[in-house]
Design a protein around this motif. Structure first.
Motif, short mmCIF file in Angstrom:
data_model
loop_
_atom_site.label_atom_id
_atom_site.label_comp_id
_atom_site.label_asym_id
_atom_site.label_seq_id
_atom_site.Cartn_x
_atom_site.Cartn_y
_atom_site.Cartn_z
N VAL A 195 46.12 50.41 9.66
CA VAL A 195 46.49 49.08 9.17
C VAL A 195 47.30 48.37 10.26
CG1 VAL A 195 46.51 49.75 6.73
CG2 VAL A 195 48.59 49.99 8.08
N GLU A 196 47.43 47.05 10.11
CA GLU A 196 48.21 46.28 11.07
C GLU A 196 49.68 46.69 11.02
OE1 GLU A 196 44.52 43.92 10.34
OE2 GLU A 196 45.99 44.91 9.05
N LEU A 222 54.20 50.79 3.68
CA LEU A 222 53.46 49.54 3.81
C LEU A 222 54.06 48.55 2.81
CD1 LEU A 222 49.58 49.38 4.05
CD2 LEU A 222 50.93 47.54 3.07
N THR A 247 54.04 45.06 1.13
CA THR A 247 53.03 44.01 0.90
C THR A 247 53.62 42.64 0.61
OG1 THR A 247 52.94 44.62 -1.44
CG2 THR A 247 51.35 45.68 0.05
N THR A 278 44.53 45.91 6.85
CA THR A 278 45.43 46.18 5.73
C THR A 278 44.76 45.81 4.41
OG1 THR A 278 47.38 45.81 7.10
CG2 THR A 278 47.68 45.64 4.72
N TYR A 322 42.20 48.35 3.39
CA TYR A 322 42.83 49.56 2.88
C TYR A 322 43.33 49.36 1.45
CZ TYR A 322 46.27 53.32 2.37
OH TYR A 322 46.99 54.39 1.90
#
Length: 495
Positions: free
Chosen positions: A298-299, A324, A326, A344, A347
């Motif tokens: 992911v980024e 992560l 969000t 992202t 995912y």
């Protein structure tokens, strides 16, 4: 469905039932009527029958198999009813007379309303917000209660105006919560006692439990709870109580309440997401893997170093996980991720079924992949944190890692700062002896989550600064006016 789990079924061994009755026999109280609202296999009821021979006894039990087991064992003064306690209040009222001495006794279910709901259990009381919690508190866990707690509170509500004694085995946290609630309502009683029980020994359960007695045979303005060392030795050790509207675990430390007030910094819980397998990623030699063992790509914009309660409690600052994140604030739409951060988004979408299974109502009608307990404070670089779960008063100062602020899980409590100077100064205050004394006097370490933001937010740091001869430094650093009531005339500094 596991019926025993639904009903919080911890049958009382005979040895423990004998100790319960032994303590009650030492009291200057002879019950005319004994009522056990969830009598199970009847070990407590049968011991009560043996030693209070002239008492009329009523046992209520929802499981028919236990009623059938117990029926041939009881004497002529004992009645057993196969019924749900929550539908039996009128039956109890018809069983007793107004002038009788009443003993309510037993070992009600050690299960919470949320646990029952999670297995679709039906043995539930009517729901109510009895502690007048704010909406946000009610939906994030503070309103969760034990069925045992509900049973005891309902009995107290219905029968405390009579010559009644309430004597129950329960979680220690339940007994304390009941007393705090009664103190807030200026409840009148004669005496209250708590005898710790070794739940591992008697129930093979890893939980703090006790034998709790509330004597309402006289109505006095008492605001204390006597604590004994154990149900076996029965030696008095301390009193908990309510002083000027403040709960204190040890009333002998009441002088520490001079720190009670309001913190100028707001303590928060760490990020709540209920998605550890998806959002918490382990760094394995530069390769990120989720809780399912899958490699995650992911980024970097959404990845932040993560510390958990165990890390904070044990001073472990080796970052082994990333999280992560969000959202930057509660309610922020997560749709923007789709166009700007495709890896992202892919995912998250691939794991959407996991997010849909989250049961907490805080996620209802919220954006896709929403998290909770997040705001500007989350992304400030410096934090002072303490675990909410562990039985130690270990504050830690956390600095950024790899240029990013460190995130904390939702069992941690923290305050955050923009600059290291402020963080270090407050950290020094929180590590002081007066703060440790105050917290040890306020915290019930037998609770599931003993260290709460509510208690931390009650620390008057201005007063701490004054007691540690740092009042001027405090006022100049934070550019606030300090109340004259806290200081002598020579110590005042108006900024």
């Amino acid at each position: 469905m596991n019926k025993s789990k639904e009903l919080g079924d911890f049958q009382t061994p005979k040895e423990l039932a004998q100790l319960v009755i032994e303590i009650l026999r030492k009291k200057d109280f002879i019950p005319d009527v004994i009522i056990e609202p969830t009598c199970g296999k009847g070990s407590i009821l049968l011991e009560a029958e043996k030693y209070f021979k002239n008492s009329n006894i009523l046992g209520i039990e929802i499981q028919r198999v236990y009623v059938d087991f117990l029926f041939p064992l009881i004497g002529q003064n004992t009645n057993i009813v196969n019924a749900d306690f929550f539908n039996s209040i009128d039956f109890i009222k018809n069983f007793i007379d107004n002038n009788e001495n009443l003993l309510f006794i037993g070992n009600p279910p050690w299960v919470t309303n949320s646990e029952l709901s999670s297995i679709n259990g039906a043995n539930l009381p009517k729901k109510s917000n009895i502690d007048d919690l704010r909406g946000i508190e009610a939906i994030t866990g503070k309103s969760n209660f034990d069925i045992c707690e509900s049973i005891i509170m309902q009995l107290i509500s219905e029968f405390s105006d009579r010559q009644s004694v309430f004597a129950f085995l329960c979680k220690t946290a339940v007994a304390r919560k009941i007393m705090q609630r009664l103190w807030k309502k200026d409840f009148k009683y004669k005496n209250a006692e708590l005898y710790p029980v070794d739940s591992q020994k008697y129930f093979s359960a890893a939980v703090d439990s006790c034998f709790f007695i509330l004597d309402c045979t006289e109505k006095k303005s008492v605001t204390t709870l006597k604590i004994f060392n154990s149900i076996e030795e029965q030696k008095f050790i301390i009193e908990s109580g309510f002083i000027n509207g403040i709960y204190i675990t040890d009333v002998s430390k009441k002088d520490s309440l001079e720190l009670y007030g309001k913190s100028i910094f707001t303590w928060h819980n760490g990020i709540k997401h209920d998605s550890a397998k998806i959002l918490e990623l382990k760094n394995d030699n530069g390769i990120l893997k989720n809780g399912k063992g899958e490699i995650v790509d992911v980024e970097n914009e959404f990845l932040f170093p993560l510390l958990k309660s165990s890390d904070i409690a044990n001073n472990n600052f080796e970052i082994e996980r990333e999280i992560l994140v969000t959202q930057k604030y509660i309610g922020e739409s997560t749709d923007y991720i789709k166009n700007k951060f495709p890896k992202t988004w892919s995912y998250l979408e691939n794991n959407e079924p996991h997010f849909c299974k989250r049961k907490s109502v805080i996620y209802k009608n919220k954006p896709r992949f929403a998290i909770f307990s997040v705001g500007d404070y989350t992304f400030k670089p410096y934090k002072i944190a303490i675990s909410g779960l562990y039985r130690n008063l270990n504050f830690v100062l956390i600095e950024p890692k790899n240029g990013k602020p460190v995130m904390l899980d939702d069992t941690c409590n923290y305050i955050s700062f923009d600059d290291i100077e402020s963080a270090k100064f407050v950290f020094t205050l929180l590590q002081s002896d007066v703060v440790k004394e105050y917290l040890s006097a306020r915290i019930s370490f037998d609770s599931k989550r003993p260290i709460t933001t509510e208690i931390l937010n009650s620390i008057n740091l201005e007063k701490v600064a004054q007691l540690k001869d740092k009042a001027n430094d405090f006022s100049s650093l934070f550019k606030i006016y300090i109340s004259p009531s806290l200081f002598t005339e020579s110590e005042l500094k108006v900024v």
